[in-house]
Design a protein around this motif. Structure first.
Motif, PDB file in Angstrom:
ATOM      1  N   SER A  52       4.873   4.519  -4.915  1.00  0.00           N
ATOM      2  CA  SER A  52       4.061   3.336  -5.124  1.00  0.00           C
ATOM      3  C   SER A  52       4.071   2.918  -6.590  1.00  0.00           C
ATOM      4  O   SER A  52       4.177   1.735  -6.917  1.00  0.00           O
ATOM      5  CB  SER A  52       2.625   3.611  -4.661  1.00  0.00           C
ATOM      6  OG  SER A  52       1.893   2.430  -4.719  1.00  0.00           O
ATOM      7  N   LYS A  53       3.985   3.894  -7.474  1.00  0.00           N
ATOM      8  CA  LYS A  53       4.009   3.560  -8.893  1.00  0.00           C
ATOM      9  C   LYS A  53       5.357   2.949  -9.279  1.00  0.00           C
ATOM     10  O   LYS A  53       5.415   2.069 -10.122  1.00  0.00           O
ATOM     11  CB  LYS A  53       3.738   4.805  -9.738  1.00  0.00           C
ATOM     12  CG  LYS A  53       2.245   5.106  -9.795  1.00  0.00           C
ATOM     13  CD  LYS A  53       1.948   6.311 -10.638  1.00  0.00           C
ATOM     14  CE  LYS A  53       0.477   6.647 -10.547  1.00  0.00           C
ATOM     15  NZ  LYS A  53       0.210   8.043 -10.824  1.00  0.00           N
ATOM     16  N   HIS A  85       5.381  -0.651  -8.042  1.00  0.00           N
ATOM     17  CA  HIS A  85       4.501  -1.567  -8.789  1.00  0.00           C
ATOM     18  C   HIS A  85       4.733  -1.532 -10.287  1.00  0.00           C
ATOM     19  O   HIS A  85       3.998  -2.154 -11.035  1.00  0.00           O
ATOM     20  CB  HIS A  85       3.050  -1.252  -8.473  1.00  0.00           C
ATOM     21  CG  HIS A  85       2.692  -1.597  -7.059  1.00  0.00           C
ATOM     22  ND1 HIS A  85       2.407  -2.876  -6.660  1.00  0.00           N
ATOM     23  CD2 HIS A  85       2.616  -0.833  -5.946  1.00  0.00           C
ATOM     24  CE1 HIS A  85       2.160  -2.896  -5.368  1.00  0.00           C
ATOM     25  NE2 HIS A  85       2.281  -1.662  -4.901  1.00  0.00           N
ATOM     26  N   GLY A  86       5.749  -0.774 -10.708  1.00  0.00           N
ATOM     27  CA  GLY A  86       6.142  -0.902 -12.097  1.00  0.00           C
ATOM     28  C   GLY A  86       5.494   0.037 -13.079  1.00  0.00           C
ATOM     29  O   GLY A  86       5.764  -0.033 -14.270  1.00  0.00           O
ATOM     30  N   GLN A  87       4.589   0.917 -12.621  1.00  0.00           N
ATOM     31  CA  GLN A  87       4.072   1.909 -13.566  1.00  0.00           C
ATOM     32  C   GLN A  87       5.205   2.871 -13.949  1.00  0.00           C
ATOM     33  O   GLN A  87       5.259   3.350 -15.070  1.00  0.00           O
ATOM     34  CB  GLN A  87       2.912   2.714 -12.967  1.00  0.00           C
ATOM     35  CG  GLN A  87       1.583   1.985 -13.018  1.00  0.00           C
ATOM     36  CD  GLN A  87       1.197   1.503 -11.646  1.00  0.00           C
ATOM     37  OE1 GLN A  87       2.041   0.972 -10.928  1.00  0.00           O
ATOM     38  NE2 GLN A  87      -0.064   1.652 -11.289  1.00  0.00           N
ATOM     39  N   ILE A  88       6.046   3.156 -12.991  1.00  0.00           N
ATOM     40  CA  ILE A  88       7.257   3.920 -13.278  1.00  0.00           C
ATOM     41  C   ILE A  88       8.390   2.909 -13.315  1.00  0.00           C
ATOM     42  O   ILE A  88       8.593   2.175 -12.353  1.00  0.00           O
ATOM     43  CB  ILE A  88       7.522   4.975 -12.186  1.00  0.00           C
ATOM     44  CG1 ILE A  88       6.395   6.001 -12.189  1.00  0.00           C
ATOM     45  CG2 ILE A  88       8.876   5.656 -12.412  1.00  0.00           C
ATOM     46  CD1 ILE A  88       6.487   7.012 -11.075  1.00  0.00           C
ATOM     47  N   GLU A 143       9.536  12.144 -12.167  1.00  0.00           N
ATOM     48  CA  GLU A 143       8.140  12.162 -11.727  1.00  0.00           C
ATOM     49  C   GLU A 143       8.014  12.758 -10.339  1.00  0.00           C
ATOM     50  O   GLU A 143       7.071  13.505 -10.051  1.00  0.00           O
ATOM     51  CB  GLU A 143       7.566  10.737 -11.725  1.00  0.00           C
ATOM     52  CG  GLU A 143       7.294  10.177 -13.112  1.00  0.00           C
ATOM     53  CD  GLU A 143       6.268  11.004 -13.881  1.00  0.00           C
ATOM     54  OE1 GLU A 143       5.323  11.521 -13.231  1.00  0.00           O
ATOM     55  OE2 GLU A 143       6.433  11.152 -15.107  1.00  0.00           O
ATOM     56  N   ASP A 186       2.356   8.565  -4.176  1.00  0.00           N
ATOM     57  CA  ASP A 186       1.976   8.104  -5.520  1.00  0.00           C
ATOM     58  C   ASP A 186       3.190   7.629  -6.301  1.00  0.00           C
ATOM     59  O   ASP A 186       3.192   6.541  -6.876  1.00  0.00           O
ATOM     60  CB  ASP A 186       1.349   9.255  -6.321  1.00  0.00           C
ATOM     61  CG  ASP A 186      -0.098   9.465  -5.958  1.00  0.00           C
ATOM     62  OD1 ASP A 186      -0.634   8.627  -5.198  1.00  0.00           O
ATOM     63  OD2 ASP A 186      -0.673  10.458  -6.436  1.00  0.00           O
ATOM     64  N   GLN A 189       0.876  -1.169   0.000  1.00  0.00           N
ATOM     65  CA  GLN A 189       0.000   0.000   0.000  1.00  0.00           C
ATOM     66  C   GLN A 189       0.906   1.208   0.000  1.00  0.00           C
ATOM     67  O   GLN A 189       1.985   1.172   0.599  1.00  0.00           O
ATOM     68  CB  GLN A 189      -0.898  -0.006   1.241  1.00  0.00           C
ATOM     69  CG  GLN A 189      -1.870  -1.174   1.238  1.00  0.00           C
ATOM     70  CD  GLN A 189      -2.628  -1.311   2.545  1.00  0.00           C
ATOM     71  OE1 GLN A 189      -2.165  -0.845   3.590  1.00  0.00           O
ATOM     72  NE2 GLN A 189      -3.769  -1.972   2.487  1.00  0.00           N
ATOM     73  N   ASN A 190       0.462   2.282  -0.626  1.00  0.00           N
ATOM     74  CA  ASN A 190       1.436   3.331  -0.918  1.00  0.00           C
ATOM     75  C   ASN A 190       2.103   3.893   0.327  1.00  0.00           C
ATOM     76  O   ASN A 190       3.287   4.189   0.325  1.00  0.00           O
ATOM     77  CB  ASN A 190       0.828   4.423  -1.811  1.00  0.00           C
ATOM     78  CG  ASN A 190      -0.291   5.169  -1.127  1.00  0.00           C
ATOM     79  OD1 ASN A 190      -0.592   4.930   0.047  1.00  0.00           O
ATOM     80  ND2 ASN A 190      -0.908   6.080  -1.857  1.00  0.00           N
TER      81      ASN A 190
END
Ligand code: ATP
Ligand code: ATP
Ligand code: MG
Ligand code: MG
Lengths: 371, 314, 396, 316, 371
Positions: free
Chosen positions: C371-372, C375-378, C387, C368, C165-166
Motif C-alpha cells: 500500500s505504501k 501511494h508513494g510513501q515508498i 522494505e 503495508d 485500500q491496502n
C-alpha cells in the motif's frame, strides 16, 4: 456550669492564625454579642461553634458536652449566615421550612410555622418567590426566617439585620429581643450596630485580630473599657481619646489638654482614679465620650463634676436628632454632641462642658486603662 | 410623558450598532448551523432517494422522486444477520442497557463530584486525579481482561443460580454492558460534576448542614436541583457514548437476543459484499440515532440561565 | 444454554450471503436444531474476530464461527477448538476437501473447522460493452494486459478500477507476483516466505509491474471500497477490475450475466494456477451436550447440496471437489475446473493478501508495504523490496 | 495553656461516646466514594498493569504470561525513527500530534465561541443547540459515509462546485497522503465541537449574573468581559472539555476507519488504529500492548503536569 | 439643567410594577441618597441608571443626554453592588484595578491608585487574596475600592457600608464625603443608615413601593416630612406618632393625648400650624421625635415652647450614650430620649418635657402633613 463554654479555641487558615485562643462562657438563656473590626474573626468563631469549620485546638462545650466532633446537623443550632446562603432552587417558603422538614416536622405544622414567621418578618407576599427575585433586605429576612422558624438549643446570628432599613431593623431587633425573652434560648450574635449590641446583649465580647479584648456586660464595656481599643471601638461617634498630661490643681490632679495657638485647658479632676497619681507630669490618653462633651445648656444638670472650657469649633455636623461639633484638643479632632438646635457656627469659639465623672484614662504605652 | 416616546429615537446610533451586532451574531450562528447540518442533509436526502438516483445523481441534490421506502425497509424489513425484521427490534435492547448505565454512572459521578468538592479529605485530589486519568485507558486493551472477568462473574452467576436460585443478573449480557459502561463512565461523570461543583457556593452546603440535613439530603435537596445544566451535559455525553458504543457491545452482547442497536446497525451498514443500499443505511442510521437526538432536544430545555444568580454574596 | 441450538458467529450479513446461510439454517432446522445468529459485520471480519476473542476470553464459546486461515490454527493452538475427526471420517472430508484447505481446517491431525467455500483472487472482471467498444481481446500476458489498458485509456475509459485500500492493492499484487514470477516463485515468496525470493529481482520486477498498473488507475481511487470499484466496471466507467470472485456477486446483484455483460478471465499469466482463500466455520470445544448440534452443523456445511447452493450465490466455488457444477454460471464452472486442476497440479496457493499465505502479522506487514508503494510513501521498487523483506522479517 | 491541656483530658470519654455514629458520619463521604474508586483501581489500573505485563511477553493471538523481554518495545523504538518510508507507528504518532493539537484546539475555540454566541439571549436557541449537538449523536459508522462522499473529489464538494461553475476549485485532501489527516480533523471537529459548546454553555449558565454586570460597569467591552471574567471562571470547564477531547482524540479509532479506511497507504492512522491493528488483526498482542503502554506514558507526561497545575490545592 | 434627570421611570418584572414613575433631578456634584423600606426598589433604580436593567418606560438623562439605550460600559459609571459582585477569579488588587485596566490606564498609574485606595480602605494586607478568603466586611470594602479607584461621571453606591463596623463606617463615610467634596463627582447612594443619609446627602429621596414620597434636602426631610410615612421612616429611633385630638386652651389650640387610667395630657400649642385649626375637636396624629421628648434637665434650655407632663415609664433601655424610656400615650408606646445618666426606673412616673416647637401634625385620613 455555663451553657456555652469555649476554651482556648484556635483556628488557622493555612499559615495564618485567625482565632488565637478564644475563651468565652455564656449562661443558659444568655445573649452574647460579638463585636469587633471587620475581619477580626467573628464569622469564623460562629462557624466553629456551628461545626462548619474544623478547629485547630481548643474545645467547645454546650451544656457541658464537648461538641468538637459533633456533626453540624447534630448540634441543634440555627444560624443566619452573613452571606444569607439561601437555597437558590427553593422558594422562600421552601427555604424557611427546609430545616423543619429535615427534622421531620409534619407539613401542616410547618405551614403554620412559616406563616407565623413570615408575618413577623413581613415577607408573607414573597413566600412563593425564588431568592433571585428578592431585594437584599428581603433575602436577609428570609435568612432570618430560616433560623427563627426553628426551636434550636442555640441561635447563631451573623449580622442578620445589616441590610434592613432602620425602621425594620428596630422592629426586628425588638422581635429578636422578644424571642429571647419568651423562649429563653441562648444566642450568639454578631453585629456592627452599636445599638443592637448595647440593647440586645447580656454579654458582649469585643474582639480584635482573633483575640477577645474584653468580655462583659454592655454597661461594663461601655463605661469601663479595659483598654484603648475597646474604648475606641464601642460607641458611635467614638469616644474622644485625647493625648493629655496630668498636672496638679491645688492638691487635686488635673488634666492638661493642649490647644492650638492658645493656652492649654486645665481640667480639675475631683475624683480621679487611684492609679492616675503615678502619671503626674506624664502623658496619658484622656477619654471622653461625645455625649459627655456638650454645650453647657445641654449638659446634665446634676452631674457632680463638670468643667467648662472655651473651644474653637472647626466643623459642625447636624444629624437630625443632634448636632455634632468638632474641635481640636491635644492635636486631635474632638467630637462634641450638642443639642440639635444648638446655635453654633464653625470657626467660632464656644464654651463646651466636660462631664468628668465619665472620663477615663489610658496609659499610652500599654494602652491599658488607668484605674 | 413625552419622554416615554423619545429615547429610542434619540439614541438611534446605539440602536443601529445593536442591530448590526445582532445580524452578525445570527449570521455566524446560521453559518455554523449549515456546517453542522451538511452531513445530516446528505444523509436525509439520500435516505429518500432510490438506489438509481444515488448511483447516478448528485449527492447534494434533492430527491427527484422522494420515496419513503428506505425508511420502511430500515425500520421493518432490512436484514440484520439472518433475521430480516428491520432494526426496530433492537431499540429495546439498547434502551434496557443505556438507561440504567447512564443513570447509574451519572448518579455516581454526581455523588463523587459532591464528595470531592464539598467533603474534601486528605488525598481527595489524588483520588480525583487517579479517576480522571482512568478516562484515558484505551478500550482495546481492556477488552480481553474485562471479558475474562465478566466470564468468571457469569460462571459465578450460574453457580448462584443453581444454589440460591437467582444469579442477580451476573452473566446477563445486558447487565454486563451496564457494568462495563458504568466502570468506564464514572471517570467522566465525576469529572463533569466535580468541576461544576467546584464553583458551587460551599456556604449553601453549610447552611443545609446547620438546617440538619444529612449528607444525602444535602445532595438530593441542594446539590442536585442546582446542577441541571451539568446534568444535561453529563446525560447527553453518557447517553451518546453508551448508545453509540460498538466495541463493548459487539464483544459482550453480540449474541442475538441482547444485541444493542449499534451492533445491529453495523450489521446493516457494514455488509461485507453485495450492493450497498445507502438509502436504507442512512435511514437506519437516523432511526438508530433517534433516541439520542430526542434526548438532546428534550434535555436541552434544562439549560436554564442564572440558577445561582444572587444566591450568595461575593 | 439450549443444547438444541447452534450459536454461529459470522460476518455474512449482506443479502446474498445471508440468504445462503439461511439455507444452512433451514437444513439444520429440519434436523431439529435452532440457529442462534451472532452476526458482527464490518472490516472484513475484523470486528467479528475481536468479538470472538472476547467471547473466548470470557469462556463463552460459540458453537461455530466464521474464520479465516491462520486464525483457525491460532485458536486450535490455544486449545479452544473442538474435534470433528469422527465426523470427517464418516463424511470422507479427507478425500473431498483439497489438501490446501485441510492445511487450515485440520490441526495436529484433528479436524477443527469446516471449510465453506474456496475463493480465488487472480481474476479479471471486465465490462464486455467497453471491451467490445475498444476492440479488446482476452490478455494472455502481462504485456497484453498493459496494451489492453492502453487501449482503454485511449478510448477515454478508466482502464483499471481499483479501491485504494491496502487489502485490495495487495490482492492485486498477489496476482501480479504470480504472473511475473510464475507459480514456483509465488509459492516460495508468499507461502514459504523465502528470503531470497523476496529479495529477488523478480520481486522487484513485480513491483515495477504493479507500479505500471497503478498508472492506469483514476486519481480518486484512494480509500474507495471494492464494491464501488466493481460498480465502476458494471457501469462501464472502467474497463477492468482485478478482484476475487466475490466481485461476481455484485454483477449478479446488478442483474448482469457472464459472457454477455461481463467477462471473467484469469489474471494474465496466471492461467492454471489459483490463488485462493477460503471461509471456514471453526468449531469450538463446546460442552459435550452441545456437540451433537455442532456435528449437525458441520455435516450440513460440507453437504454437497449446501456447498452448491451457497457458492452459487457467493460467487465462490465449493470447498470440496466432488460437487457438481450444474447450478453454476460460466465463471463458476471455470472456477470449479480451475480449482480442481490446480489442486491436482499443485498450483493451488494461499493468497498472502487474504491471510492464507502466512500468519496475519506477516500478511499485514506485506499489505503495508504494498500500500505504501502504491501511494508513494515508498518510491522505488528497490526500496519496496528492501522494505518488504524487512517487514516480513520483523513480523515472522 | 492549662486550659488546653485539661480540656483534652476531659475530651477523651466524650469522644468515645460519640465515636461509632460520628465516625460513620465522618466516613460517609469516603464510603460513598469508595466503590467508584475501587472499581477504578481494579478495572483501570489493574488492567493497565496487565497490559504492561503483556507488553513484556511474547503474546500473539492470545495473552501469554511468559515474560520474554522487551522485544515489543525494541520494535516500536526502531519504528519510531523509521521515517523513510515512514513506519506505521511513526505515521501514527506524528498524526496524533497534528490531529490531537488541531482537534482539541479547534473544538475548544469553536465550542467556546458558539457557546458565547448562543448565550447572547438568542431567539431560537432551542433550535440551534440540537443542531450543533446532533453530530455527537450519530455514530461514525454512518456519518463516515456521508463525510466520505462529501470530501470525495469525485462525488462531493469539489464535484458540486464544479457543477455550479467553479471548475478551478480543488479539494482532494482525503485522497492525499499528506493531507488526509486534516480531513479527519474536520470531521472530528464537526462531531465533537457541538458537545464542547454544550459544556461551555452549561458553565456559562452557572455564572452569577451580578458579576457580569459589575464588569460591564467597570467598562469592560463584551470581548473583554469574556476574556477577563467569563473565560477565567470557566476554567474548570476547560479542564473537563480538555479531558473529554483528549480522550476522544486518543480513542478516535472509528473516525479514521470510517472516513478514510486508514488513508492512502495507512497515512491517516492514529495510535489507536495501530493498537487495534496489532492487537486484534495482526495478532501481535505484545506489540499492541506495548504501544498502549507508550500511549499511556505519553499521556501521563502531558496530562499529569496539567492536572497537577489545575488540581493542586491552591495556597490559602 | 440638572446633571442627572430621571423622568417618569417605570420598570416591571413580569406582572409586577416595581418602579412606578420615578421623577428625580440631581445637580452636578450633587449627592442623592435613596432611602426607603427594604424592597421598595432602590437597587432596581440604581440598576436602571447603570443600564443593568432595561426600563419599561421613562427616560434617564445624564448631562442632558438620554442614556436609555447606552450600554453600561459606555455610561462611565462606577457602582458598588449590594451583593459586592467581586470577580472570584481575581485577587483583590485585580478586582480593584480591573475597571482602570479596561479603560487603558497604564500599569504604573494603576498600581499607585490601588495603593492609595487600599490605604484608605485599610485593605493593603489583603491585596493578593482572592475574594473567597475575605470576611464579609473586607469584601464590601473591596467592592468600594473598585468604585473609588475610578474617576467616573457618576457614582452609584448600593449600601456600601452595611457590613462594616461602626468605626470603620464612620471613617468610610468621611472618606466618601471627602471624595465628594474634593472631586465634585455626582453620587447616588442607597443606605439604611440614618446618619449616613443625613450627613452625606445634598438631596434625599424617600421611596416607598416604587414611588418617591418626598424629595428634598436632609433638613427638609427630617424636619418637614410631608407625610406620615416619611416622618415615621426617617430618624432613629423613629418619630413618635401619637393619635391625639385638637382641643383649645384659652384661645390657643392644644393637643390632647390620652393616657391609660389617668386624665389626658393637654399640651398648649403656642405656634400651631395654620391648618391645624380646621381639626379642632378632631383626631389628628401628633408627631414628636424622641429627642424632643426628654427629661426636663436634658431639655433644651432656650426652646421657646416646652411643655412638661408627668408620664408613666414602662420600659427603660440604656444605650450607652443615651437612655431611652418608653411611656404610653394615646394608646401607643412613645419613646423619649433621656440623658445616659437620667435616674429613671421603669414603673414609676416622671415628668417629661415636650419640645413643641418640633412637633408636627398629620391628618389621619390622608396621612398628609397638616401645615
Ligand atoms: N427578578 C425579579 N423578579 C421579580 N421581582 C423582583 C426581581 N428582582 C427584584 N424584585 C422585587 O423588586 C422589588 C424591589 O427590589 P430592590 O432590590 O430594588 O429593592 P431594594 O429597595 O434595593 O431593597 P433592599 O433595601 O432590601 O435592598 C422587591 O420587592 C423585589 O422582591
Ligand atoms: N478561607 C480563608 N482563607 C484565608 N483567610 C481567610 C479565609 N476566610 C477568612 N479569612 C480571613 O480570616 C479573617 C476573619 O474572617 P471573618 O470572616 O471571621 O471576619 P469577621 O470578623 O466576620 O469580619 P466581618 O465583620 O468583615 O464579616 C479575615 O481576615 C479573613 O480575611
Ligand atoms: Mg463576618
Ligand atoms: Mg437593594
Amino acid at each position: 456550669m455555663a451553657f456555652l463554654e469555649i476554651d482556648g479555641l484556635r483556628k488557622r487558615f493555612g499559615q495564618v492564625e485567625i482565632l488565637k485562643g478564644i475563651d468565652v462562657e455564656l449562661e443558659k438563656g444568655g445573649f452574647l454579642v460579638l463585636v469587633g473590626p471587620s475581619g477580626c474573626g467573628k464569622s469564623t468563631l460562629l462557624n466553629t461553634i456551628a461545626g462548619l469549620e474544623t478547629i485547630t485546638s481548643g474545645e467547645i462545650r454546650v451544656d457541658g458536652r464537648a461538641i468538637n466532633d459533633l456533626h453540624p446537623s447534630k448540634r441543634d443550632i440555627a444560624m443566619v449566615f452573613q452571606s444569607y446562603a439561601l437555597y437558590p432552587n427553593m422558594t422562600v417558603a421552601g427555604n424557611i421550612s427546609f430545616g423543619m422538614e429535615m427534622r421531620g416536622v409534619p407539613a401542616a405544622e410547618r405551614q403554620k410555622a412559616i406563616d407565623k414567621v413570615a408575618k413577623v418578618l413581613q415577607i408573607g407576599h414573597l413566600l412563593q418567590r425564588k431568592p433571585s427575585q428578592l431585594s437584599g433586605g428581603q433575602r436577609q429576612r428570609v435568612a432570618m426566617g430560616r433560623a427563627l422558624v426553628r426551636d434550636p438549643k442555640l441561635f447563631l446570628f451573623d449580622e442578620p439585620l445589616s441590610n434592613l432599613d432602620a425602621k425594620l431593623r428596630v422592629d426586628m431587633r425588638i422581635e429578636i429581643k422578644r424571642l429571647h425573652a419568651t423562649t429563653g434560648t441562648t444566642i450568639v450574635y454578631v453585629t456592627h450596630d452599636q445599638i443592637e449590641a448595647m440593647t440586645l446583649a447580656t454579654k458582649i465580647a469585643v474582639m480584635r485580630d482573633g483575640e477577645v479584648q474584653q468580655f462583659g456586660t454592655p454597661a461594663e464595656i461601655y463605661n469601663n473599657p479595659t483598654n484603648l481599643f475597646v474604648a475606641d471601638f464601642m460607641g458611635s461617634p467614638a469616644m474622644n481619646l485625647i493625648p493629655a498630661t496630668i498636672g496638679t490643681n491645688g492638691n487635686a490632679l488635673s488634666v492638661v489638654l493642649q490647644r492650638e495657638a492658645r493656652e492649654p485647658i486645665n481640667l480639675p479632676m475631683a475624683n480621679a482614679p487611684a492609679g492616675l497619681s503615678a502619671f503626674q507630669g506624664k502623658p496619658i490618653i484622656f477619654g471622653v465620650r461625645p455625649e459627655a462633651l456638650t454645650d453647657p445648656e445641654g449638659a446634665e444638670r446634676n452631674a457632680s463634676n463638670i468643667a467648662t472650657a472655651d473651644c474653637h469649633i472647626e466643623v459642625v455636623e447636624p444629624a437630625g436628632s443632634d448636632t455634632f461639633a468638632v474641635t481640636n484638643l491635644g492635636g486631635k479632632g474632638v467630637v462634641a454632641r450638642l443639642r440639635a438646635d444648638a446655635n453654633i457656627q464653625p470657626g467660632t469659639s464656644t464654651p463646651l462642658a466636660f462631664n468628668l465623672t465619665k472620663a477615663v484614662f489610658f496609659d499610652p504605652a500599654t494602652e491599658n486603662r488607668i484605674r | 410623558m413625552s419622554a416615554v416616546t423619545t429615547p429610542a429615537r434619540q439614541a438611534s446610533g446605539g440602536v443601529n450598532v445593536k442591530i448590526i451586532n445582532r445580524i452578525v451574531i445570527y449570521g455566524l450562528l446560521a453559518l455554523f448551523a449549515l456546517f453542522y447540518l451538511m452531513p445530516l442533509f446528505v444523509m436525509l436526502v439520500t435516505s429518500f432517494k432510490t438506489m438509481d438516483e444515488i448511483q447516478n445523481g448528485n449527492m447534494l441534490a434533492l430527491p427527484k422522486a422522494p420515496t419513503f421506502d428506505p425508511w420502511l425497509k430500515a425500520w421493518g424489513e432490512t436484514c440484520v444477520g439472518l433475521t430480516c425484521a428491520g432494526i426496530k427490534g433492537y431499540f429495546w435492547n439498547s434502551i434496557k442497557m443505556v438507561v440504567p448505565a447512564v443513570l447509574i454512572s451519572t448518579m455516581l459521578g454526581a455523588l463523587n463530584g459532591y464528595v470531592l468538592t464539598k467533603w474534601r479529605f486528605r488525598g481527595a485530589t489524588l483520588v480525583f486525579g487517579l479517576m480522571l486519568f482512568a478516562c484515558f485507558i484505551p478500550f482495546q486493551s481492556v477488552l480481553l481482561p474485562m471479558a475474562t472477568i465478566l466470564g468468571s462473574l457469569g460462571r459465578f452467576g450460574v453457580t448462584l443460580q443453581n444454589s440460591v436460585g437467582t444469579s442477580f443478573g451476573l452473566g446477563n449480557p445486558t447487565v454486563n454492558l451496564v457494568f462495563v459502561h458504568v466502570v468506564y463512565g464514572i471517570g467522566f461523570t465525576t469529572l463533569f460534576f466535580r468541576n461544576y461543583y467546584e464553583a458551587f457556593p460551599t456556604e449553601l452546603v453549610k447552611a443545609a448542614q446547620v438546617d440538619g440535613a444529612s449528607f444525602f439530603q444535602i445532595f438530593r435537596r441542594i446539590m442536585l436541583p442546582n446542577s441541571m445544566p451539568i446534568f444535561v451535559v453529563t446525560v447527553i455525553y453518557q447517553f451518546t457514548n453508551i448508545w453509540n458504543d460498538f466495541l463493548f457491545a459487539s464483544a459482550y452482547a453480540g449474541t442475538g437476543d441482547a444485541m444493542p442497536m449499534t451492533v445491529a446497525l453495523n450489521n446493516v451498514v457494514n455488509t461485507s459484499t453485495g450492493v450497498v443500499e445507502y438509502n436504507v443505511n442512512m435511514a437506519a442510521a437516523m432511526i438508530a440515532a433517534l433516541p439520542t437526538l430526542l434526548v438532546y432536544v428534550l434535555a436541552g430545555r434544562y439549560f436554564v440561565r442564572g440558577l445561582m444568580a444572587g444566591a450568595v454574596k461575593g | 444454554e439450549d443444547v438444541k441450538e447452534v450459536q454461529m458467529l459470522h460476518w455474512w450479513t449482506s443479502g446474498g450471503e445471508a440468504a445462503a446461510l439461511n439455507v444452512l439454517k433451514g437444513d439444520l432446522a429440519k434436523e431439529g436444531y435452532a440457529w442462534k445468529d451472532v452476526p458482527v459485520a464490518g472490516g472484513g471480519g475484523d470486528a467479528a474476530m475481536t468479538a470472538l476473542k472476547a467471547m473466548v476470553a470470557a469462556g463463552n464459546y460459540p458453537t461455530a464461527s466464521q474464520m479465516l486461515g491462520y486464525t483457525v490454527l491460532d485458536y486450535a493452538a490455544a486449545g479452544v477448538m473442538g474435534d470433528l475427526t469422527e465426523t470427517a471420517k464418516k463424511e470422507g472430508w479427507d478425500k473431498s476437501v483439497p489438501a490446501a484447505l485441510q492445511k487450515f481446517s485440520v490441526y495436529e491431525g484433528k479436524w477443527v473447522a469446516a471449510p465453506v467455500n474456496v475463493h480465488s483472487v487472480n481474476w479479471l472482471w471486465i465490462n464486455k460493452a467497453v471491451m467490445d467498444k475498444i476492440g479488446g481481446t482476452e490478455p494472455k500476458t502481462f504485456d497484453d494486459f498493459v496494451a489492453l489498458l492502453d487501449k482503454a485509456k485511449a478510448a477515454g475509459v478508466i482502464p483499471l478500477a481499483l479501491g485504494g485500500q491496502n487489502w485490495q492493492e495487495a490482492t492485486m499484487f498477489d496476482s501480479v507476483v504470480l504472473s511475473t514470477g510464475g507459480p514456483e516463485f509465488y509459492k516460495k515468496a508468499f507461502n514459504d516466505l523465502d528470503d531470497a525470493s523476496l529479495k529477488s529481482d523478480t520481486m522487484k520486477k513485480s513491483f515495477d509491474n504493479l507500479a505500471k498498473l497503478v498508472t492506469y488507475v483514476d486519481p480518486n481511487f484512494s480509500g474507495r471500497d471494492w464494491n464501488l470499484a466493481t460498480a465502476m466496471v458494471i457501469k462501464g466507467d472502467a474497463l477492468v477490475q482485478v478482484m476475487g470472485d466475490w466481485a461476481k456477486g455484485e454483477f449478479h446483484a446488478a442483474k448482469k450475466t457472464p459472457g454477455t455483460d461481463f467477462l471473467c478471465y484469469r489474471f494474465p499469466g496466471t492461467d492454471g494456477s489459483v490463488i485462493y482463500n477460503s471461509d471456514m466455520f471453526g468449531m469450538f470445544n463446546v460442552p459435550d451436550d452441545r456437540k451433537a448440534a455442532q456435528v449437525a452443523l458441520a455435516t450440513a456445511t460440507l453437504s454437497k447440496s449446501f456447498q452448491s447452493a451457497f457458492n452459487v450465490v457467493k460467487g465462490s466455488v465449493p470447498a470440496r471437489t466432488d460437487v457438481p457444477d450444474t447450478d453454476f454460471d460460466a465463471c463458476g464452472k471455470k472456477g470449479i475446473a480451475d480449482l480442481k486442476a490446480a489442486n491436482d497440479g499443485g498450483t493451488l496457493f494461499g493468497s498472502l493478501a487474504q491471510g492464507y499465505g502466512a500468519p496475519p502479522a506477516v500478511a499485514n506487514a506485506y499489505k503495508d508495504v504494498v500500500s505504501k508503494f502504491v501511494h508513494g510513501q515508498i518510491k522505488t521498487s528497490d526500496e519496496a523490496v528492501t522494505e518488504l523483506v524487512k517487514a516480513i522479517d520483523d513480523a515472522k | 495553656m492549662s486550659t488546653v491541656a485539661t480540656s483534652q483530658i476531659k475530651l477523651t470519654p466524650e469522644r468515645h461516646r460519640a465515636s461509632v455514629r460520628s465516625r460513620l458520619q465522618d466516613a460517609l463521604p469516603k464510603i460513598v466514594l469508595a466503590p467508584s474508586f475501587a472499581i477504578t483501581i481494579v478495572f483501570v489500573y489493574g488492567f493497565i498493569l496487565w497490559t504492561i505485563y503483556l507488553s513484556f511477553t511474547n503474546s500473539k493471538t492470545f495473552p501469554s504470561y511468559v515474560i520474554t523481554g522487551s522485544r515489543a518495545y525494541q520494535r516500536l523504538w526502531g519504528w519510531t525513527f523509521d521515517t523513510d518510508p515512514p513506519s506505521s507507528w511513526y505515521t501514527s504518532i506524528t498524526n496524533m500530534g497534528i490531529f490531537g493539537f488541531l482537534y482539541i484546539f479547534i473544538c475548544l475555540a469553536l465550542g467556546l465561541f458558539l457557546a458565547i454566541l448562543l448565550d447572547q439571549k438568542i431567539r431560537g436557541e432551542g433550535v440551534l443547540r440540537p443542531i450543533y449537538l446532533y453530530p455527537m449523536a450519530l455514530s461514525f459508522i454512518v456519518t463516515g459515509v456521508a463525510w466520505k462522499w462529501f470530501l470525495d473529489p469525485g462525488l462531493g464538494l469539489e464535484q458540486t462546485l464544479h457543477q455550479w461553475g467553479w471548475t478551478s476549485f480543488h479539494f482532494d485532501w482525503i485522497k492525499n497522503k499528506d493531507f488526509v489527516i486534516y480531513t479527519v480533523v474536520i470531521a472530528g471537529v464537526w462531531q465533537a465541537s457541538g458537545f464542547i459548546m454544550a459544556m461551555f454553555l452549561a458553565g456559562l449558565r452557572g455564572i452569577d449574573g451580578e458579576i457580569m454586570k459589575a464588569a460591564q460597569i467597570d467598562g469592560a467591552t463584551t470581548f473583554q468581559l469574556y476574556r477577563r471574567i467569563v473565560i477565567p471562571l470557566l476554567r474548570p470547564i476547560f479542564l473537563s472539555a480538555f479531558i473529554v477531547l483528549a480522550h476522544l482524540a486518543i480513542k478516535s479509532y472509528d473516525l479514521v476507519v470510517a472516513l478514510t479506511s486508514g488513508g492512502p497507504g495507512g497515512s491517516a492512522w492514529l495510535p489507536s488504529n495501530f493498537m487495534y491493528e496489532y492487537t486484534f488483526k495482526r495478532n501481535e498482542m505484545a506489540v499492541g500492548s506495548a504501544s498502549a503502554v507508550i500511549m499511556l506514558m505519553t499521556i501521563v507526561a502531558i496530562i499529569v503536569p496539567y492536572l497537577y497545575s489545575e488540581l493542586r490545592e491552591k495556597p490559602r
